[in-house]
Design a protein around this motif. Structure first.
Motif, PDB file in Angstrom:
ATOM      1  N   PRO A  60      10.335   4.864  -6.517  1.00 11.82           N
ATOM      2  CA  PRO A  60      10.299   6.314  -6.302  1.00 11.82           C
ATOM      3  C   PRO A  60      10.054   7.092  -7.606  1.00 11.82           C
ATOM      4  O   PRO A  60      10.871   7.915  -8.014  1.00 11.82           O
ATOM      5  CB  PRO A  60      11.677   6.612  -5.707  1.00 11.82           C
ATOM      6  N   HIS A  61       8.944   6.786  -8.234  1.00  7.89           N
ATOM      7  CA  HIS A  61       8.585   7.437  -9.495  1.00  7.89           C
ATOM      8  C   HIS A  61       7.090   7.721  -9.492  1.00  7.89           C
ATOM      9  O   HIS A  61       6.298   6.921  -8.982  1.00  7.89           O
ATOM     10  CB  HIS A  61       8.931   6.545 -10.693  1.00  7.89           C
ATOM     11  N   ALA A  62       6.685   8.816 -10.092  1.00  6.64           N
ATOM     12  CA  ALA A  62       5.278   9.227 -10.100  1.00  6.64           C
ATOM     13  C   ALA A  62       4.466   8.593 -11.221  1.00  6.64           C
ATOM     14  O   ALA A  62       3.259   8.787 -11.284  1.00  6.64           O
ATOM     15  CB  ALA A  62       5.182  10.747 -10.203  1.00  6.64           C
ATOM     16  N   THR A  63       5.119   7.822 -12.094  1.00 11.30           N
ATOM     17  CA  THR A  63       4.396   7.200 -13.205  1.00 11.30           C
ATOM     18  C   THR A  63       4.683   5.700 -13.319  1.00 11.30           C
ATOM     19  O   THR A  63       4.686   5.128 -14.399  1.00 11.30           O
ATOM     20  CB  THR A  63       4.716   7.914 -14.545  1.00 11.30           C
ATOM     21  N   ALA A  64       4.927   5.073 -12.181  1.00 16.40           N
ATOM     22  CA  ALA A  64       5.101   3.621 -12.101  1.00 16.40           C
ATOM     23  C   ALA A  64       4.464   3.156 -10.793  1.00 16.40           C
ATOM     24  O   ALA A  64       4.230   3.965  -9.892  1.00 16.40           O
ATOM     25  CB  ALA A  64       6.579   3.244 -12.146  1.00 16.40           C
ATOM     26  N   ALA A  65       4.183   1.864 -10.688  1.00 17.85           N
ATOM     27  CA  ALA A  65       3.520   1.330  -9.495  1.00 17.85           C
ATOM     28  C   ALA A  65       4.031  -0.073  -9.212  1.00 17.85           C
ATOM     29  O   ALA A  65       4.654  -0.710 -10.066  1.00 17.85           O
ATOM     30  CB  ALA A  65       2.002   1.322  -9.695  1.00 17.85           C
ATOM     31  N   ILE A  66       3.748  -0.548  -7.995  1.00 19.45           N
ATOM     32  CA  ILE A  66       4.104  -1.909  -7.578  1.00 19.45           C
ATOM     33  C   ILE A  66       2.815  -2.643  -7.217  1.00 19.45           C
ATOM     34  O   ILE A  66       1.981  -2.102  -6.483  1.00 19.45           O
ATOM     35  CB  ILE A  66       5.048  -1.902  -6.348  1.00 19.45           C
ATOM     36  N   ILE A  67       2.661  -3.865  -7.730  1.00 18.03           N
ATOM     37  CA  ILE A  67       1.526  -4.703  -7.339  1.00 18.03           C
ATOM     38  C   ILE A  67       2.040  -6.085  -6.948  1.00 18.03           C
ATOM     39  O   ILE A  67       3.169  -6.455  -7.257  1.00 18.03           O
ATOM     40  CB  ILE A  67       0.449  -4.829  -8.442  1.00 18.03           C
ATOM     41  N   PRO A 117       2.823   3.170  -4.962  1.00 23.72           N
ATOM     42  CA  PRO A 117       4.239   2.971  -5.260  1.00 23.72           C
ATOM     43  C   PRO A 117       4.922   1.865  -4.458  1.00 23.72           C
ATOM     44  O   PRO A 117       6.114   1.625  -4.638  1.00 23.72           O
ATOM     45  CB  PRO A 117       4.853   4.322  -4.900  1.00 23.72           C
ATOM     46  N   SER A 118       4.186   1.189  -3.570  1.00 27.43           N
ATOM     47  CA  SER A 118       4.881   0.218  -2.713  1.00 27.43           C
ATOM     48  C   SER A 118       3.975  -0.918  -2.263  1.00 27.43           C
ATOM     49  O   SER A 118       2.747  -0.813  -2.300  1.00 27.43           O
ATOM     50  CB  SER A 118       5.457   0.915  -1.473  1.00 27.43           C
ATOM     51  N   ARG A 119       4.634  -1.982  -1.807  1.00 26.88           N
ATOM     52  CA  ARG A 119       3.979  -3.109  -1.162  1.00 26.88           C
ATOM     53  C   ARG A 119       4.909  -3.587  -0.049  1.00 26.88           C
ATOM     54  O   ARG A 119       6.135  -3.484  -0.153  1.00 26.88           O
ATOM     55  CB  ARG A 119       3.734  -4.276  -2.126  1.00 26.88           C
ATOM     56  N   VAL A 120       4.307  -4.109   1.021  1.00 27.88           N
ATOM     57  CA  VAL A 120       5.084  -4.627   2.151  1.00 27.88           C
ATOM     58  C   VAL A 120       4.758  -6.110   2.298  1.00 27.88           C
ATOM     59  O   VAL A 120       3.596  -6.513   2.250  1.00 27.88           O
ATOM     60  CB  VAL A 120       4.743  -3.868   3.455  1.00 27.88           C
ATOM     61  N   PHE A 121       5.812  -6.911   2.487  1.00 29.50           N
ATOM     62  CA  PHE A 121       5.685  -8.358   2.638  1.00 29.50           C
ATOM     63  C   PHE A 121       6.348  -8.804   3.934  1.00 29.50           C
ATOM     64  O   PHE A 121       7.399  -8.267   4.297  1.00 29.50           O
ATOM     65  CB  PHE A 121       6.384  -9.078   1.478  1.00 29.50           C
ATOM     66  N   PRO A 122       5.794  -9.809   4.610  1.00 24.26           N
ATOM     67  CA  PRO A 122       6.482 -10.384   5.765  1.00 24.26           C
ATOM     68  C   PRO A 122       7.741 -11.137   5.317  1.00 24.26           C
ATOM     69  O   PRO A 122       7.812 -11.634   4.190  1.00 24.26           O
ATOM     70  CB  PRO A 122       5.465 -11.372   6.348  1.00 24.26           C
ATOM     71  N   VAL A 123       8.685 -11.214   6.219  1.00 20.84           N
ATOM     72  CA  VAL A 123       9.866 -12.058   6.036  1.00 20.84           C
ATOM     73  C   VAL A 123       9.877 -13.024   7.209  1.00 20.84           C
ATOM     74  O   VAL A 123       9.794 -12.609   8.366  1.00 20.84           O
ATOM     75  CB  VAL A 123      11.166 -11.225   6.019  1.00 20.84           C
ATOM     76  N   ALA A 124       9.935 -14.318   6.917  1.00 22.93           N
ATOM     77  CA  ALA A 124       9.962 -15.350   7.962  1.00 22.93           C
ATOM     78  C   ALA A 124      10.978 -16.419   7.571  1.00 22.93           C
ATOM     79  O   ALA A 124      10.990 -16.878   6.420  1.00 22.93           O
ATOM     80  CB  ALA A 124       8.585 -15.966   8.144  1.00 22.93           C
ATOM     81  N   SER A 167      14.167   3.931 -17.341  1.00 21.94           N
ATOM     82  CA  SER A 167      14.968   3.209 -16.363  1.00 21.94           C
ATOM     83  C   SER A 167      14.359   3.526 -15.001  1.00 21.94           C
ATOM     84  O   SER A 167      14.302   4.694 -14.605  1.00 21.94           O
ATOM     85  CB  SER A 167      16.424   3.681 -16.432  1.00 21.94           C
ATOM     86  N   ARG A 168      13.884   2.496 -14.297  1.00 17.41           N
ATOM     87  CA  ARG A 168      13.196   2.685 -13.016  1.00 17.41           C
ATOM     88  C   ARG A 168      14.023   2.144 -11.869  1.00 17.41           C
ATOM     89  O   ARG A 168      14.536   1.023 -11.921  1.00 17.41           O
ATOM     90  CB  ARG A 168      11.842   1.972 -13.037  1.00 17.41           C
ATOM     91  N   ARG A 169      14.132   2.938 -10.829  1.00 20.97           N
ATOM     92  CA  ARG A 169      14.756   2.479  -9.579  1.00 20.97           C
ATOM     93  C   ARG A 169      13.689   1.805  -8.737  1.00 20.97           C
ATOM     94  O   ARG A 169      12.557   2.271  -8.677  1.00 20.97           O
ATOM     95  CB  ARG A 169      15.329   3.663  -8.803  1.00 20.97           C
ATOM     96  N   VAL A 170      14.052   0.729  -8.084  1.00 18.25           N
ATOM     97  CA  VAL A 170      13.173   0.060  -7.129  1.00 18.25           C
ATOM     98  C   VAL A 170      13.975  -0.099  -5.836  1.00 18.25           C
ATOM     99  O   VAL A 170      15.032  -0.730  -5.833  1.00 18.25           O
ATOM    100  CB  VAL A 170      12.697  -1.321  -7.631  1.00 18.25           C
ATOM    101  N   ILE A 171      13.478   0.503  -4.761  1.00 14.78           N
ATOM    102  CA  ILE A 171      14.148   0.423  -3.468  1.00 14.78           C
ATOM    103  C   ILE A 171      13.546  -0.743  -2.693  1.00 14.78           C
ATOM    104  O   ILE A 171      12.322  -0.862  -2.585  1.00 14.78           O
ATOM    105  CB  ILE A 171      13.945   1.724  -2.656  1.00 14.78           C
ATOM    106  N   VAL A 172      14.405  -1.593  -2.159  1.00 13.05           N
ATOM    107  CA  VAL A 172      13.973  -2.731  -1.346  1.00 13.05           C
ATOM    108  C   VAL A 172      14.578  -2.545   0.038  1.00 13.05           C
ATOM    109  O   VAL A 172      15.807  -2.510   0.193  1.00 13.05           O
ATOM    110  CB  VAL A 172      14.412  -4.077  -1.960  1.00 13.05           C
ATOM    111  N   GLU A 173      13.720  -2.400   1.041  1.00 12.84           N
ATOM    112  CA  GLU A 173      14.169  -2.207   2.420  1.00 12.84           C
ATOM    113  C   GLU A 173      13.663  -3.363   3.265  1.00 12.84           C
ATOM    114  O   GLU A 173      12.472  -3.632   3.311  1.00 12.84           O
ATOM    115  CB  GLU A 173      13.654  -0.877   2.977  1.00 12.84           C
TER     116      GLU A 173
END
Length: 136
Positions: free
Chosen positions: A44-51, A97-104, A126-132
């Motif tokens: 949840p930051h405007a200057t970071a990304a997830i790959i 800002p996000s990526r979605v992965f399957p869970v099996a 310090s960056r927060r990373v939310i995992v749902e």
């Protein structure tokens, strides 16, 4: 369906940095108790990304070099009149800002060479990373 949410805090040390957060995300998926579903990783930051890609040390540096070439920090971006980080906003907007992965079977599904990487584009911070994790 169940929903499990947890959060990581990643402290970066450099202005540009690629941080492998795969093991922490996998730990959260395991902790969730969800066997089948999906996992979203969101910064949840405007200057970071997830790959999602390989975490080989040379390639980690290549990601940063590519960002610097495509979104030149020293270019005369209009936003730089405010706080000199337009490159970080633009790169984060394009990369996402996000990526979605399957869970099996209670495990995160990813390719052999797919790790989950936080791209710091305006550090150190310090960056927060939310995992749902959602599923059954």
């Amino acid at each position: 369906m169940r929903v499990f949410v947890d959060e990581l805090v990643v402290s970066t040390r450099q202005r540009f940095e690629a941080v492998d957060i795969t093991s922490e995300v996998e730990r959260i998926v395991s902790k969730s108790g969800i066997r089948n579903g999906m996992c979203m990783v969101f910064v949840p930051h405007a200057t970071a990304a997830i790959i999602a890609n390989e975490a080989e040390p040379g390639l980690l540096e290549d990601y940063i070099d590519l960002v610097k070439q495509l979104f030149k920090p020293d270019y005369k971006w209009r936003h730089n009149r405010i706080d000199n980080n337009a490159h970080a906003h633009l790169a984060a907007a394009v990369i996402g800002p996000s990526r979605v992965f399957p869970v099996a079977g209670g495990r995160l599904v990813r390719g052999t060479w797919q790790n989950i990487l936080l791209l710091e584009l305006d550090g150190p911070r310090s960056r927060r990373v939310i995992v749902e994790v959602l599923g059954e």
